[in-house]
Design a protein around this motif. Structure first.
Motif, PDB file in Angstrom:
ATOM      1  N   GLY A  97       0.822  -1.199   0.000  1.00  0.00           N
ATOM      2  CA  GLY A  97       0.000   0.000   0.000  1.00  0.00           C
ATOM      3  C   GLY A  97       0.855   1.247   0.000  1.00  0.00           C
ATOM      4  N   ALA A  98       0.234   2.374  -0.359  1.00  0.00           N
ATOM      5  CA  ALA A  98       0.853   3.692  -0.259  1.00  0.00           C
ATOM      6  C   ALA A  98       2.078   3.872  -1.152  1.00  0.00           C
ATOM      7  N   GLY A  99       2.080   3.214  -2.314  1.00  0.00           N
ATOM      8  CA  GLY A  99       3.191   3.402  -3.250  1.00  0.00           C
ATOM      9  C   GLY A  99       3.263   2.305  -4.289  1.00  0.00           C
ATOM     10  N   ASN A 100       4.306   2.408  -5.115  1.00  0.00           N
ATOM     11  CA  ASN A 100       4.524   1.455  -6.208  1.00  0.00           C
ATOM     12  C   ASN A 100       5.569   0.415  -5.782  1.00  0.00           C
ATOM     13  N   ALA A 123      -4.014   3.245 -14.340  1.00  0.00           N
ATOM     14  CA  ALA A 123      -2.663   3.360 -14.908  1.00  0.00           C
ATOM     15  C   ALA A 123      -1.676   2.535 -14.082  1.00  0.00           C
ATOM     16  N   LEU A 124      -1.739   2.692 -12.761  1.00  0.00           N
ATOM     17  CA  LEU A 124      -0.817   1.947 -11.895  1.00  0.00           C
ATOM     18  C   LEU A 124      -1.125   0.444 -11.963  1.00  0.00           C
ATOM     19  N   ALA A 125      -2.406   0.098 -12.024  1.00  0.00           N
ATOM     20  CA  ALA A 125      -2.780  -1.324 -12.086  1.00  0.00           C
ATOM     21  C   ALA A 125      -2.196  -1.987 -13.331  1.00  0.00           C
ATOM     22  N   GLY A 138      -8.130  -3.020  -5.603  1.00  0.00           N
ATOM     23  CA  GLY A 138      -8.566  -1.653  -5.903  1.00  0.00           C
ATOM     24  C   GLY A 138      -9.250  -1.085  -4.677  1.00  0.00           C
ATOM     25  N   GLU A 139      -8.609  -0.104  -4.053  1.00  0.00           N
ATOM     26  CA  GLU A 139      -9.165   0.428  -2.807  1.00  0.00           C
ATOM     27  C   GLU A 139      -9.825   1.780  -3.051  1.00  0.00           C
ATOM     28  N   GLY A 140     -11.108   1.848  -2.883  1.00  0.00           N
ATOM     29  CA  GLY A 140     -11.855   3.096  -3.050  1.00  0.00           C
ATOM     30  C   GLY A 140     -11.709   4.005  -1.844  1.00  0.00           C
ATOM     31  N   GLY A 145      -7.918   5.132   6.681  1.00  0.00           N
ATOM     32  CA  GLY A 145      -6.485   5.355   6.518  1.00  0.00           C
ATOM     33  C   GLY A 145      -6.181   6.144   5.261  1.00  0.00           C
ATOM     34  N   HIS A 146      -5.020   5.877   4.688  1.00  0.00           N
ATOM     35  CA  HIS A 146      -4.529   6.609   3.512  1.00  0.00           C
ATOM     36  C   HIS A 146      -5.317   6.171   2.279  1.00  0.00           C
ATOM     37  N   ILE A 147      -5.923   7.114   1.580  1.00  0.00           N
ATOM     38  CA  ILE A 147      -6.821   6.751   0.478  1.00  0.00           C
ATOM     39  C   ILE A 147      -6.468   7.447  -0.830  1.00  0.00           C
TER      40      ILE A 147
HETATM   41  O1  TUI Z   1      -2.014   2.236   2.440  1.00  0.00           O
HETATM   42  C1  TUI Z   1      -3.204   2.261   2.653  1.00  0.00           C
HETATM   43  N1  TUI Z   1      -3.726   2.708   3.796  1.00  0.00           N
HETATM   44  C2  TUI Z   1      -3.001   3.202   4.844  1.00  0.00           C
HETATM   45  S1  TUI Z   1      -1.322   3.282   4.948  1.00  0.00           S
HETATM   46  C3  TUI Z   1      -1.423   3.984   6.434  1.00  0.00           C
HETATM   47  S2  TUI Z   1      -0.042   4.464   7.349  1.00  0.00           S
HETATM   48  C4  TUI Z   1      -0.055   6.122   7.111  1.00  0.00           C
HETATM   49  N2  TUI Z   1      -0.057   6.862   8.194  1.00  0.00           N
HETATM   50  C5  TUI Z   1      -0.074   8.185   8.070  1.00  0.00           C
HETATM   51  C6  TUI Z   1      -0.083   8.803   6.840  1.00  0.00           C
HETATM   52  C7  TUI Z   1      -0.125   8.048   5.733  1.00  0.00           C
HETATM   53  C8  TUI Z   1      -0.109   6.683   5.848  1.00  0.00           C
HETATM   54  C9  TUI Z   1      -2.711   4.115   6.808  1.00  0.00           C
HETATM   55  N3  TUI Z   1      -3.567   3.672   5.916  1.00  0.00           N
HETATM   56  N4  TUI Z   1      -4.084   1.856   1.721  1.00  0.00           N
HETATM   57  C10 TUI Z   1      -3.666   1.428   0.444  1.00  0.00           C
HETATM   58  C11 TUI Z   1      -3.468   2.558  -0.463  1.00  0.00           C
HETATM   59  N5  TUI Z   1      -2.502   2.607  -1.321  1.00  0.00           N
HETATM   60  N6  TUI Z   1      -4.206   3.674  -0.512  1.00  0.00           N
HETATM   61  C12 TUI Z   1      -3.658   4.448  -1.499  1.00  0.00           C
HETATM   62  C13 TUI Z   1      -2.590   3.747  -1.998  1.00  0.00           C
HETATM   63  C14 TUI Z   1      -1.663   4.095  -3.041  1.00  0.00           C
HETATM   64  C15 TUI Z   1      -1.360   5.418  -3.331  1.00  0.00           C
HETATM   65  C16 TUI Z   1      -0.438   5.696  -4.361  1.00  0.00           C
HETATM   66  C17 TUI Z   1      -1.053   3.068  -3.751  1.00  0.00           C
HETATM   67  C18 TUI Z   1      -0.158   3.354  -4.752  1.00  0.00           C
HETATM   68  C19 TUI Z   1       0.141   4.654  -5.038  1.00  0.00           C
HETATM   69  O2  TUI Z   1       1.031   4.811  -6.024  1.00  0.00           O
HETATM   70  C20 TUI Z   1       1.588   6.067  -6.291  1.00  0.00           C
HETATM   71  C21 TUI Z   1       2.646   5.810  -7.319  1.00  0.00           C
HETATM   72  O3  TUI Z   1       3.794   5.732  -6.918  1.00  0.00           O
HETATM   73  O4  TUI Z   1       2.257   5.620  -8.493  1.00  0.00           O
END
Ligand code: TUI
Length: 316
Positions: A97-100, A123-125, A138-140, A145-147
């Motif tokens: 989560g939260a990145g590539n 695009a990322l998928a 796919g997270e809506g 958390g981080h959305i």
């Molecule tokens: O990751 C999550 N949910 C989270 S992580 C988290 S810890 C945190 N604490 C404070 C601030 C920020 C995070 C709490 N909840 N869900 C999965 C998710 N992944 N949501 C969004 C994404 C995501 C965003 C960008 C996935 C890929 C992405 O790619 C960007 C790129 O590099 O192309």
């Protein structure tokens, strides 16, 4: 009752339900209970120190012989070391989560680890499918958390059209109706976070479980948009202070105020100054119950809804 899809086949699980990899929340206790119930339990690595993650993985291995996974939060500064732990321990499944996760894909695949990245866009998928992802989650933006930007209802079918690997729908799914809806959109599995916060086996502070149970339809808010990392939480004193800093664009102060607050809520039970990360579906969670009961109820309800819809189509 069984719902078999390419996802259940891929992961070797009985039910197409993945438990969300929630940081400070999804521990080995919860993950192993969900896996024992036939879903896929996930340990949320978050910012965990490497030795704790290793211990958590070993605890889950001791508690279940069924597959389980680890969620890697890619924004954590020591992510390289956490990846090394899952490689060493040969965890069966990794969600990211939260990145590539591109940088780690080859190493994970070489160890036979199934990789299911969370992608908030088509695009990322597509990019992740091309480098070997086994399925896409796919997270809506209903999620906690981080959305991302898109809602589950529009993200899911677009992902299904964009890739040929299985799509797992996440965000706003807390019961069998939501699960059946996700299947109607073409998903082959669901990821459920918020409802599992209120599983008996979830080790978060009881005060947070009570807050989730009391939450009503409009009780969550998205904070931190000015930082580029929007986060959905249940409204409290902290979220109001963060909203104020958001309005004033005081990004440094906002980040400083947010630091350590997830643990303050989940471990210490501070429901006013802790970060109550939870999805819109909090309003649909009404009791604490065993993880296995949650899985069984969701499958029974989803199959029931799907049968009802099938008979409706015949009558038309
Ligand atoms: O990751 C999550 N949910 C989270 S992580 C988290 S810890 C945190 N604490 C404070 C601030 C920020 C995070 C709490 N909840 N869900 C999965 C998710 N992944 N949501 C969004 C994404 C995501 C965003 C960008 C996935 C890929 C992405 O790619 C960007 C790129 O590099 O192309």
């Amino acid at each position: 009752m069984a719902l078999r899809t390419r996802l259940t086949e891929l992961l070797g699980i009985e039910h197409p339900i993945i438990q969300g990899g929630m940081a400070w929340t999804a521990t080995a206790e919860l993950a192993s209970a969900v896996s024992e119930a036939g879903g896929l339990g996930i340990i949320g690595a978050g910012h965990m120190p490497t030795d704790i993650l290793r211990e958590q993985i070993r605890n889950a291995k001791a508690a279940t012989n069924r597959p389980f996974g680890v969620n890697l939060m890619l924004m954590t500064p020591h992510i390289d070391e956490l990846v090394q732990v899952v490689l060493d321990e040969r965890v069966p499944v990794v969600t990211t989560g939260a990145g590539n996760p591109g940088k780690y894909m080859d190493a994970l695949k070489e160890r036979g680890i199934k990789v299911l990245p969370i992608a908030p866009s088509t695009a990322l998928a597509r990019r992740l499918e091309s480098i070997g992802a086994d399925a896409i989650i796919g997270e809506g933006m209903e999620a906690g958390g981080h959305i991302g930007e898109l809602a589950t209802m529009v993200l899911t079918p677009q992902l299904v059209d964009a890739v040929s690997i299985p799509v797992v729908a996440a965000g706003g799914i807390a019961d069998g109706r939501g699960m059946a809806a996700a299947f109607a959109l073409g998903a082959e599995g669901v990821q459920v976070g918020t409802r599992f916060m209120c599983a008996e086996e979830c080790t978060i502070h009881p005060a947070v479980k009570e807050t989730v149970i009391r939450a009503k339809d409009r009780d969550t808010v998205v904070t931190g948009r000015s930082t580029g990392h929007p986060v959905r939480v249940i409204k409290n004193k902290l979220s109001r202070q963060i909203e104020e800093l958001d309005r004033q664009n005081k990004i440094a102060e906002l980040e400083e105020l947010g630091t350590g607050k997830l643990a303050l809520a989940m471990r210490e039970g501070d429901t006013q100054m802790g970060s109550l990360m939870a999805g819109q579906a909090a309003a649909m969670v009404c009791k604490i119950q065993p993880a296995a009961e949650i899985v069984d109820e969701m499958i029974a309800e989803a199959t029931d809804v799907m049968r009802r819809l099938a008979s409706l189509a015949q009558e038309a």
